[in-house]
Design an enzyme around this catalytic site. Structure first.
Site, PDB file in Angstrom:
ATOM      1  N   GLU A  49      47.365  32.363  52.716  1.00 52.13           N
ATOM      2  CA  GLU A  49      47.143  32.493  51.277  1.00 52.13           C
ATOM      3  C   GLU A  49      47.501  31.225  50.512  1.00 52.13           C
ATOM      4  O   GLU A  49      47.674  31.254  49.306  1.00 52.13           O
ATOM      5  CB  GLU A  49      47.938  33.677  50.727  1.00 52.13           C
ATOM      6  CG  GLU A  49      47.806  34.959  51.525  1.00 52.13           C
ATOM      7  CD  GLU A  49      46.371  35.442  51.627  1.00 52.13           C
ATOM      8  OE1 GLU A  49      45.507  34.853  50.946  1.00 52.13           O
ATOM      9  OE2 GLU A  49      46.124  36.383  52.388  1.00 52.13           O
ATOM     10  N   HIS A 137      32.021  38.975  48.625  1.00 49.39           N
ATOM     11  CA  HIS A 137      32.277  40.333  48.135  1.00 49.39           C
ATOM     12  C   HIS A 137      32.994  40.326  46.790  1.00 49.39           C
ATOM     13  O   HIS A 137      33.999  39.643  46.610  1.00 49.39           O
ATOM     14  CB  HIS A 137      33.128  41.086  49.162  1.00 49.39           C
ATOM     15  CG  HIS A 137      33.731  42.350  48.638  1.00 49.39           C
ATOM     16  ND1 HIS A 137      32.960  43.432  48.269  1.00 49.39           N
ATOM     17  CD2 HIS A 137      35.024  42.715  48.410  1.00 49.39           C
ATOM     18  CE1 HIS A 137      33.761  44.399  47.832  1.00 49.39           C
ATOM     19  NE2 HIS A 137      35.009  43.984  47.912  1.00 49.39           N
ATOM     20  N   HIS A 180      40.822  45.667  46.867  1.00 53.33           N
ATOM     21  CA  HIS A 180      41.602  44.621  46.185  1.00 53.33           C
ATOM     22  C   HIS A 180      42.326  45.195  44.960  1.00 53.33           C
ATOM     23  O   HIS A 180      42.099  44.746  43.832  1.00 53.33           O
ATOM     24  CB  HIS A 180      40.647  43.491  45.754  1.00 53.33           C
ATOM     25  CG  HIS A 180      41.084  42.141  46.230  1.00 53.33           C
ATOM     26  ND1 HIS A 180      41.012  41.762  47.546  1.00 53.33           N
ATOM     27  CD2 HIS A 180      41.597  41.072  45.560  1.00 53.33           C
ATOM     28  CE1 HIS A 180      41.450  40.521  47.667  1.00 53.33           C
ATOM     29  NE2 HIS A 180      41.819  40.079  46.489  1.00 53.33           N
ATOM     30  N   ASN A 186      47.137  40.946  47.746  1.00 54.19           N
ATOM     31  CA  ASN A 186      46.382  41.962  48.501  1.00 54.19           C
ATOM     32  C   ASN A 186      46.355  41.658  49.999  1.00 54.19           C
ATOM     33  O   ASN A 186      46.523  42.555  50.821  1.00 54.19           O
ATOM     34  CB  ASN A 186      44.947  42.058  47.981  1.00 54.19           C
ATOM     35  CG  ASN A 186      44.900  42.514  46.546  1.00 54.19           C
ATOM     36  OD1 ASN A 186      45.112  43.684  46.255  1.00 54.19           O
ATOM     37  ND2 ASN A 186      44.644  41.585  45.629  1.00 54.19           N
ATOM     38  N   ARG A 188      48.453  39.820  51.856  1.00 52.96           N
ATOM     39  CA  ARG A 188      49.769  39.999  52.478  1.00 52.96           C
ATOM     40  C   ARG A 188      50.112  41.487  52.595  1.00 52.96           C
ATOM     41  O   ARG A 188      50.582  41.952  53.630  1.00 52.96           O
ATOM     42  CB  ARG A 188      50.843  39.281  51.649  1.00 52.96           C
ATOM     43  CG  ARG A 188      50.839  37.778  51.850  1.00 52.96           C
ATOM     44  CD  ARG A 188      51.605  37.055  50.761  1.00 52.96           C
ATOM     45  NE  ARG A 188      50.862  37.002  49.504  1.00 52.96           N
ATOM     46  CZ  ARG A 188      51.364  36.585  48.351  1.00 52.96           C
ATOM     47  NH1 ARG A 188      52.630  36.215  48.278  1.00 52.96           N
ATOM     48  NH2 ARG A 188      50.618  36.552  47.270  1.00 52.96           N
ATOM     49  N   SER A 190      48.084  44.022  52.730  1.00 53.57           N
ATOM     50  CA  SER A 190      47.222  44.730  53.688  1.00 53.57           C
ATOM     51  C   SER A 190      47.653  44.442  55.118  1.00 53.57           C
ATOM     52  O   SER A 190      47.608  45.327  55.975  1.00 53.57           O
ATOM     53  CB  SER A 190      45.763  44.339  53.490  1.00 53.57           C
ATOM     54  OG  SER A 190      45.550  43.028  53.960  1.00 53.57           O
TER      55      SER A 190
HETATM   56  N1  LIG Z   1      35.029  39.053  52.354  1.00 53.18           N
HETATM   57  C1  LIG Z   1      36.189  39.663  52.142  1.00 53.18           C
HETATM   58  N2  LIG Z   1      36.220  40.985  51.907  1.00 53.18           N
HETATM   59  C2  LIG Z   1      37.376  41.630  51.690  1.00 53.18           C
HETATM   60  N3  LIG Z   1      38.563  41.014  51.648  1.00 53.18           N
HETATM   61  C3  LIG Z   1      38.603  39.702  51.861  1.00 53.18           C
HETATM   62  C4  LIG Z   1      37.421  38.961  52.123  1.00 53.18           C
HETATM   63  N4  LIG Z   1      37.762  37.668  52.291  1.00 53.18           N
HETATM   64  C5  LIG Z   1      39.108  37.615  52.155  1.00 53.18           C
HETATM   65  N5  LIG Z   1      39.629  38.816  51.888  1.00 53.18           N
HETATM   66  C6  LIG Z   1      41.057  39.196  51.748  1.00 53.18           C
HETATM   67  O1  LIG Z   1      41.563  38.740  50.527  1.00 53.18           O
HETATM   68  C7  LIG Z   1      42.886  38.250  50.734  1.00 53.18           C
HETATM   69  C8  LIG Z   1      43.299  37.346  49.595  1.00 53.18           C
HETATM   70  O2  LIG Z   1      43.589  38.148  48.457  1.00 53.18           O
HETATM   71  P1  LIG Z   1      44.895  37.922  47.558  1.00 53.18           P
HETATM   72  O3  LIG Z   1      45.068  39.030  46.596  1.00 53.18           O
HETATM   73  O4  LIG Z   1      44.909  36.527  47.034  1.00 53.18           O
HETATM   74  O5  LIG Z   1      46.051  38.104  48.653  1.00 53.18           O
HETATM   75  P2  LIG Z   1      47.353  37.228  48.770  1.00 53.18           P
HETATM   76  O6  LIG Z   1      47.911  36.886  47.439  1.00 53.18           O
HETATM   77  O7  LIG Z   1      48.259  37.992  49.654  1.00 53.18           O
HETATM   78  O8  LIG Z   1      46.804  35.996  49.285  1.00 53.18           O
HETATM   79  C9  LIG Z   1      42.787  37.618  52.109  1.00 53.18           C
HETATM   80  O9  LIG Z   1      44.012  37.498  52.770  1.00 53.18           O
HETATM   81  C10 LIG Z   1      41.911  38.579  52.853  1.00 53.18           C
HETATM   82  O10 LIG Z   1      42.674  39.616  53.447  1.00 53.18           O
HETATM   83 MG   LIG Z   2      46.699  35.184  46.532  1.00 51.24          MG
END
Ligand SMILES: Nc1ncnc2c1ncn2[C@@H]1O[C@H](COP(=O)(O)OP(=O)(O)O)[C@@H](O)[C@H]1O
Ligand SMILES: [Mg+2]
Length: 316
Positions: A49, A137, A180, A186, A188, A190
């Site tokens: 991330e 997406h 999301h 999200n 981390r 998940s």
């Molecule tokens: N095409 C996709 N469809 C669904 N989820 C995705 C896709 N590409 C990336 N992601 C997810 O989105 C996350 C990033 O979201 P974010 O809320 O910024 O999480 P974090 O802050 O923990 O990084 C990635 O770690 C991944 O799990």
């Molecule tokens: Mg993030």
């Protein structure tokens, strides 16, 4: 068992059975392994991330309380928060405890993940729309989030009865990031949720490597189009990798351990080329995992693959 190759399922089940047969596991060795994976997951999950700390720096920040010069404060706090979230998962699963999934539980994990860097939104669903950087997406409208999250909880309680746990864990991961539900955190959250499901079934922590980020995003994008096999397989491979590490470390030395070697070295003693072994590894057909940039496997694993091909031919 719709999305996972039966061969791979059998292998994961067999390895988990072998690990369970070693129980009670030697306390200090398990403690060491746990600590290693905990730091490794904290590093990898945050690095995916955009966190700039290295594995070593993460170790120092967590264990020595050090501050790394020139690195943002936020990156330090994220490391500590992620480490705390893993403590919470260990608490939740200690002594084989089972937890019912709920929105409350999900929000608890998210609260810990953001507690030092974004208190205002920790444990709270987003109230406006978001995009995912680097992905096609577009997550659903914020208004739909609460109902979609309720649906997800219902889906888990229904599917957990007849789905293989690795498949369930992977699909929950994808469904969660697809919705999301939060502004940030999200990914981390998940990966922690997925691990909670796996740990409750007795699996060790499984780690999506920073090195595999490109592939991880690619297979997530395929899952967005309802092509789930590549993502589920990708996750299953991370599970197998941790199982292999546990088995390698905890199997008593008087039992024969298999030696992991690079594909190029293994290929010499087999009818296959390194390139073909690489393909089989990526497809999950051969017991193999990545160490750094290289796939590794064992001679015994290649023989087991050859045997399984034989058996398949007998059936056909
Ligand atoms: N095409 C996709 N469809 C669904 N989820 C995705 C896709 N590409 C990336 N992601 C997810 O989105 C996350 C990033 O979201 P974010 O809320 O910024 O999480 P974090 O802050 O923990 O990084 C990635 O770690 C991944 O799990
Ligand atoms: Mg993030």
């Amino acid at each position: 068992m719709k999305y996972l190759d039966q061969n791979l399922i059998n292998r994961l089940d067999e390895k988990l059975t072998r690990l369970n047969a070693l129980r009670p596991l030697p306390k200090s060795a398990v403690e060491k392994l746990r600590e290693q994976l905990r730091i490794e997951m904290t590093y990898n999950s945050n690095a995916i991330e955009g966190n700039s700390l290295t594995l070593k720096e993460t170790f120092l920040v967590i264990n020595e309380g050090l501050t790394v010069k020139g690195k943002p404060l936020k990156d330090h706090l994220e490391a500590k928060d992620h480490y705390s979230a893993l403590s919470y998962l260990y608490e939740l699963t200690e002594d084989g405890k089972k937890n019912t999934f709920s929105e409350y539980l999900i929000k608890q994990i998210h609260t810990i993940i953001l507690q030092e860097t974004d208190k205002d939104w920790a444990g709270r669903y987003r109230n406006s729309n978001v995009i995912i950087g680097g992905a096609d997406h577009t997550p659903p409208d914020a208004l739909e989030v609460p109902i979609l999250m309720q649906d997800l909880i219902t889906w888990i309680s229904k599917e957990k009865r007849h789905m293989h746990v690795v498949e369930l864990a992977a699909l929950v991961h994808h469904k969660f990031v697809h919705i999301h539900p939060f502004f940030d955190g999200n990914g981390r959250t998940s990966r922690l949720l997925m691990n909670l499901i796996l740990m409750q079934a007795g699996f060790p922590l499984s780690i999506v490597l920073k090195n595999d980020r490109k592939k991880y995003y690619r297979v997530l994008a395929q899952a967005d189009k309802e092509k789930y096999e590549p993502f589920v397989r990708f996750i299953a491979q991370t599970v197998e990798c941790s199982l292999d590490l546990y088995l390698k470390t905890l199997t008593p030395t008087n039992k024969k351990r298999e030696k992991y070697m690079k594909l190029a070295d293994i290929a010499k003693d087999t009818p296959y080329s390194a390139k073909y072994l690489n393909l089989l590894s990526r497809q999950g057909k051969l017991e193999a995992h990545k160490e750094g940039r290289d796939w590794v496997t064992t001679k015994e694993a290649v023989h087991r693959y050859m045997d399984s091909r034989e058996r398949q031919r007998d059936v056909e």
